[in-house]
Design a protein around this motif. Structure first.
Motif, PDB file in Angstrom:
ATOM      1  N   GLU A 175       0.818  -1.220   0.000  1.00 41.67           N
ATOM      2  CA  GLU A 175       0.000   0.000   0.000  1.00 41.67           C
ATOM      3  C   GLU A 175       0.847   1.263   0.000  1.00 41.67           C
ATOM      4  N   GLN A 176       1.871   1.303   0.823  1.00 40.76           N
ATOM      5  CA  GLN A 176       2.694   2.501   0.975  1.00 40.76           C
ATOM      6  C   GLN A 176       3.518   2.826  -0.262  1.00 40.76           C
ATOM      7  N   TYR A 177       3.987   1.780  -0.954  1.00 36.14           N
ATOM      8  CA  TYR A 177       4.968   1.999  -2.025  1.00 36.14           C
ATOM      9  C   TYR A 177       4.486   1.555  -3.398  1.00 36.14           C
ATOM     10  N   SER A 178       3.192   1.310  -3.527  1.00 34.14           N
ATOM     11  CA  SER A 178       2.585   0.962  -4.822  1.00 34.14           C
ATOM     12  C   SER A 178       3.326  -0.180  -5.513  1.00 34.14           C
ATOM     13  N   VAL A 179       3.539  -1.236  -4.770  1.00 33.04           N
ATOM     14  CA  VAL A 179       4.173  -2.424  -5.330  1.00 33.04           C
ATOM     15  C   VAL A 179       3.267  -3.623  -5.081  1.00 33.04           C
ATOM     16  N   ASN A 180       3.476  -4.649  -5.866  1.00 33.31           N
ATOM     17  CA  ASN A 180       2.770  -5.908  -5.676  1.00 33.31           C
ATOM     18  C   ASN A 180       3.789  -7.027  -5.668  1.00 33.31           C
ATOM     19  N   PHE A 181       3.723  -7.848  -4.641  1.00 31.35           N
ATOM     20  CA  PHE A 181       4.636  -8.976  -4.546  1.00 31.35           C
ATOM     21  C   PHE A 181       3.956 -10.228  -5.083  1.00 31.35           C
ATOM     22  N   ALA A 182       4.686 -10.995  -5.871  1.00 30.45           N
ATOM     23  CA  ALA A 182       4.206 -12.300  -6.307  1.00 30.45           C
ATOM     24  C   ALA A 182       4.288 -13.246  -5.112  1.00 30.45           C
ATOM     25  N   PRO A 183       3.438 -14.262  -5.081  1.00 30.82           N
ATOM     26  CA  PRO A 183       3.459 -15.177  -3.932  1.00 30.82           C
ATOM     27  C   PRO A 183       4.843 -15.758  -3.627  1.00 30.82           C
ATOM     28  N   HIS A 184       5.613 -16.071  -4.661  1.00 34.82           N
ATOM     29  CA  HIS A 184       6.939 -16.664  -4.415  1.00 34.82           C
ATOM     30  C   HIS A 184       7.937 -15.656  -3.845  1.00 34.82           C
ATOM     31  N   GLU A 185       7.615 -14.371  -3.879  1.00 29.20           N
ATOM     32  CA  GLU A 185       8.500 -13.351  -3.324  1.00 29.20           C
ATOM     33  C   GLU A 185       8.268 -13.126  -1.827  1.00 29.20           C
ATOM     34  N   VAL A 186       7.145 -13.591  -1.337  1.00 28.49           N
ATOM     35  CA  VAL A 186       6.815 -13.412   0.078  1.00 28.49           C
ATOM     36  C   VAL A 186       7.407 -14.591   0.851  1.00 28.49           C
ATOM     37  N   ASP A 187       8.728 -14.520   1.035  1.00 25.05           N
ATOM     38  CA  ASP A 187       9.426 -15.604   1.713  1.00 25.05           C
ATOM     39  C   ASP A 187      10.571 -15.052   2.557  1.00 25.05           C
ATOM     40  N   LYS A 188      11.220 -15.956   3.257  1.00 20.58           N
ATOM     41  CA  LYS A 188      12.298 -15.562   4.159  1.00 20.58           C
ATOM     42  C   LYS A 188      13.451 -14.902   3.407  1.00 20.58           C
ATOM     43  N   GLU A 189      13.707 -15.345   2.203  1.00 16.76           N
ATOM     44  CA  GLU A 189      14.822 -14.773   1.430  1.00 16.76           C
ATOM     45  C   GLU A 189      14.631 -13.277   1.186  1.00 16.76           C
ATOM     46  N   ASN A 190      13.410 -12.855   0.932  1.00 14.92           N
ATOM     47  CA  ASN A 190      13.128 -11.453   0.619  1.00 14.92           C
ATOM     48  C   ASN A 190      12.687 -10.612   1.810  1.00 14.92           C
ATOM     49  N   LEU A 191      12.228 -11.238   2.878  1.00 14.80           N
ATOM     50  CA  LEU A 191      11.607 -10.477   3.966  1.00 14.80           C
ATOM     51  C   LEU A 191      12.241 -10.717   5.339  1.00 14.80           C
ATOM     52  N   ASP A 192      13.407 -11.333   5.386  1.00 16.32           N
ATOM     53  CA  ASP A 192      13.958 -11.692   6.685  1.00 16.32           C
ATOM     54  C   ASP A 192      14.707 -10.570   7.384  1.00 16.32           C
ATOM     55  N   ASN A 193      14.998  -9.467   6.673  1.00 14.76           N
ATOM     56  CA  ASN A 193      15.614  -8.321   7.337  1.00 14.76           C
ATOM     57  C   ASN A 193      15.280  -7.043   6.573  1.00 14.76           C
ATOM     58  N   LEU A 194      15.518  -5.926   7.201  1.00 14.63           N
ATOM     59  CA  LEU A 194      15.165  -4.637   6.597  1.00 14.63           C
ATOM     60  C   LEU A 194      15.891  -4.414   5.279  1.00 14.63           C
ATOM     61  N   ALA A 195      17.152  -4.797   5.201  1.00 22.59           N
ATOM     62  CA  ALA A 195      17.927  -4.586   3.980  1.00 22.59           C
ATOM     63  C   ALA A 195      17.316  -5.336   2.800  1.00 22.59           C
ATOM     64  N   SER A 196      16.892  -6.585   3.003  1.00 28.15           N
ATOM     65  CA  SER A 196      16.312  -7.352   1.902  1.00 28.15           C
ATOM     66  C   SER A 196      14.929  -6.825   1.526  1.00 28.15           C
ATOM     67  N   ILE A 197      14.165  -6.334   2.491  1.00 32.38           N
ATOM     68  CA  ILE A 197      12.855  -5.752   2.187  1.00 32.38           C
ATOM     69  C   ILE A 197      13.030  -4.501   1.340  1.00 32.38           C
ATOM     70  N   VAL A 198      13.955  -3.637   1.723  1.00 28.03           N
ATOM     71  CA  VAL A 198      14.221  -2.409   0.963  1.00 28.03           C
ATOM     72  C   VAL A 198      14.671  -2.750  -0.452  1.00 28.03           C
ATOM     73  N   ARG A 199      15.552  -3.726  -0.577  1.00 26.51           N
ATOM     74  CA  ARG A 199      16.034  -4.148  -1.898  1.00 26.51           C
ATOM     75  C   ARG A 199      14.871  -4.625  -2.769  1.00 26.51           C
ATOM     76  N   LEU A 200      13.967  -5.409  -2.197  1.00 26.17           N
ATOM     77  CA  LEU A 200      12.818  -5.926  -2.948  1.00 26.17           C
ATOM     78  C   LEU A 200      11.893  -4.788  -3.376  1.00 26.17           C
ATOM     79  N   VAL A 201      11.602  -3.868  -2.467  1.00 25.05           N
ATOM     80  CA  VAL A 201      10.718  -2.746  -2.802  1.00 25.05           C
ATOM     81  C   VAL A 201      11.320  -1.923  -3.939  1.00 25.05           C
TER      82      VAL A 201
END
Length: 86
Positions: free
Chosen positions: A52-78
């Motif tokens: 909602e905040q950043y007008s992005v949509n994550f595919a189901p396979h992106e919602v995982d520990k690899e992409n969301l396990d720390n702030l740095a990886s979340i920022v990189r994905l966004v």
């Protein structure tokens, strides 16, 4: 951690999932999922906030520990989804 995007996401995590905790303890590499801060419901709340905040949509396979396990990886994905995000 002066990055505005990272700071907003950190603030959300602190307010929603770590109220009363020391914000200095949450660094850009603190494990969120593998460290037990985010469970499946909390992860979905975080994903909804970011989408909602950043007008992005994550595919189901992106919602995982690899992409969301720390702030740095979340920022990189966004930023990979929306390069205009500062």
């Amino acid at each position: 951690m002066s990055d505005e995007l990272m700071q907003k996401i950190k603030t959300f995590i602190m307010e929603e999932f770590l109220p009363g905790e020391d914000p200095d303890e949450l660094t850009e590499t603190t494990p969120l999922i593998s460290g037990g801060i985010l469970d499946s419901i909390a992860t979905l709340k975080l994903v909804m906030f970011v989408e909602e905040q950043y007008s992005v949509n994550f595919a189901p396979h992106e919602v995982d520990k690899e992409n969301l396990d720390n702030l740095a990886s979340i920022v990189r994905l966004v930023r990979s989804k929306n390069p205009s995000v500062a």
